[in-house]
Design an enzyme around this catalytic site. Structure first.
Site: not given
Length: 537
Positions: A295, A360, A413
């Site tokens: 990430e 995201k 995440c």
């Protein structure tokens, strides 16, 4: 004095305690319950701590504060005991940029648990509302805490970290039940099973009645183990033909990931590590068809750095793609000031072209954005990533097309801690790719908990999980939760593995949380029926 008499004596002492002693008992029960989670996985400890919860609620009608308020306060103390040691590692993130954020550490380490404990208080209060004097109260507690945990996972942006159901994520046969009922169903079973010994102290004309709930709990654990063992045997690990993975774990320090001046060193390290030979027969990156970086891999906007894109194209052999995390600038004319950004995943071809992008959806409050961002910034606050204006949330989760391999469901995440994060009923991917950066949390229990929760998504959905983490733990996990390969925490290296193949959709993948909702509804109805029967015999 017999063992049964000693147990009754202990239970009565807990039931009758109040004031600071009651708070201490609840906090201690919460703290010990953390041992059931990764990396300890000592789930039998809940056979001690969860009966204590039943006895504390039994005694909520005694002392100075009575009934529902007393139960809620007890639940709050239990929550503090559970969440403070379970989430202490959050404090590490505030020392990455200590000059700016270190002073906030006690507020985060205590403030987040203080907020999350509101939900355990709600669960205890609801349980007391449904309470009975027989074994049904165990089901009332299971249903109430499941409702409270579901609320915790959805209220505001949701934070279901360390939900009680994760206590059954090890051993692996027990975790297979998640393929039927998901995390919330596992939460219900966890509370019901481990709280059941509380009924051993109940006064009944026939002593055998007091043993029914514990006996049923043991029988259920055995049944879950048998089901899990059979499921594991029916689904041996198989691999997708021709799909070869290479995961790069740079173990990069956090300050480098946000330092533009370090971009050359960062890129140089990534390129060298990605092409490192993993053994005598290895040819480096040419061994892989899919190279995966973690990430937010770069301290710059990747696609706006032509040199970096050219170096990636030079690195990748023909037929190999790169999956990497990166911050992404909004589509604005060059020269326009960039005040906000996306936390994204790119799929990049061997010629340096971008094949797919995912932004995201589930942003981390105070990490990636501030609630009431404009006001908070005017007051001098900023999120940990120090991106002015905060990150922008994506709009849709979609599978990423993958040349030479099945499409992948992207999770960035902590998106992996949310059950049910599926692309769509008509778009079942072939695997889950989870890019993360747990370097925020140092060498602590946090990264182990994060991995365990991500692995549960694989079991729930019947999809393999491929996880690339900056500082670890990177892993390739098959669709029933077996670890095919992994790189430990705080290790620099590369991980070569084949891509496990998915199995047919699980019941949970098909119907979602319906089975868990049925369990909770039946338990609530049974508790209500018992209370009504007591009032109107």
């Amino acid at each position: 004095m017999s063992a049964f008499q000693r147990l009754r004596q202990i239970a009565l002492a807990i039931i009758l305690t109040w004031g600071w002693k009651r708070a201490l008992v609840a906090i201690t029960a919460g703290a010990l319950s953390v041992l059931a989670l990764a990396p300890f996985n000592l789930f039998p400890v809940l056979f001690i701590t969860f009966p204590v919860l039943v006895w504390l609620i039994d005694g909520a009608g005694a002392g100075r504060y009575r009934g529902i308020p007393a139960a809620a306060l007890t639940g709050y103390w239990f929550g503090l005991g559970y969440f403070v040691p379970g989430l202490y590692w959050i404090g590490y993130a505030f020392f990455v940029d200590a000059d700016v954020f270190a002073w906030l550490t006690p507020f985060a380490v205590l403030g987040l648990p203080a907020y999350l404990s509101i939900f355990t208080a709600i669960g205890f209060a609801l349980a007391r509302l449904l309470w009975t004097k027989n074994a049904t109260r165990v089901l009332a507690l299971a249903a109430s805490l499941t409702i409270a945990e579901w609320l915790r996972g959805h209220a505001l942006t949701g934070f279901p970290w360390n939900a009680f159901g994760y206590a059954l994520s090890e051993p692996l046969p027990l975790a297979q039940t998640a393929s039927l009922i998901g995390l919330w169903g596992m939460t219900f079973l966890t509370v019901a099973i481990f709280a059941s010994p509380a009924t051993l102290i109940d006064r009944t004309p026939d002593r055998r009645v007091a043993w029914r709930a514990p006996a049923a709990a043991v029988a259920l654990l055995i049944a879950m183990s048998i089901f899990g063992a059979i499921r594991l045997s029916l689904h041996p690990t198989t691999m997708v033909a021709g799909a070869k993975l290479r995961l790069m774990q740079p173990n990069l320090q956090q300050d480098a990931k946000f330092n533009y001046a370090a971009k050359t060193e960062v890129m140089k390290k990534y390129l060298a590590l990605s092409d490192r030979a993993s053994g005598p027969q290895s040819t480096g990156v040419r061994d892989a068809t899919i190279l995966i970086w973690p990430e937010s891999a770069f301290p710059f906007f990747l696609t706006r750095e032509a040199d970096a894109m050219a170096e990636i194209a030079e690195l990748l052999p023909k037929g190999t793609v790169l999956i990497t995390g990166s911050v992404r600038a909004p589509d604005l004319p060059r020269g326009t000031p960039i005040t906000r950004a996306y936390n994204s995943i790119y799929v990049i071809d061997h010629d340096g072209s971008v094949l797919a992008v995912y932004d995201k959806l589930h942003l981390v409050p105070f990490g990636e954005f501030l609630p009431y961002q404009d006001l908070m910034e005017k007051l001098g606050f900023e999120q940990l990533t120090r991106v002015r204006g905060g990150f922008i949330a994506g709009t849709v989760r979609h599978a990423l097309p993958m040349p030479g391999a099945p499409s992948a469901l992207p999770l960035i995440c902590y998106e992996a801690i949310f059950p049910g994060e599926v692309a769509g009923r008509n778009e079942r991917p072939g695997w889950i790719v989870n890019l993360t950066n747990d370097g925020w949390f140092g060498i602590s229990t946090g990264p182990y908990q994060h991995l365990e929760q991500a692995r549960m998504r694989a079991i729930e959905l019947g999809l393999p999980l491929v996880r690339s983490a900056n500082t670890g733990i990177s892993a390739v996990i098959d669709p029933v939760g077996r670890t095919v390969a992994s790189l430990g925490l705080g290790v620099e290296g590369i991980l070569d593995a084949s891509l496990p193949a998915a199995i047919p959709p699980t019941i949970y993948a098909r119907v979602g949380d319906v089975p868990a909702a049925v369990l909770v509804a039946l338990a609530v109805l049974l508790a209500v029926r018992r209370r009504v029967a007591k009032r109107h015999p």
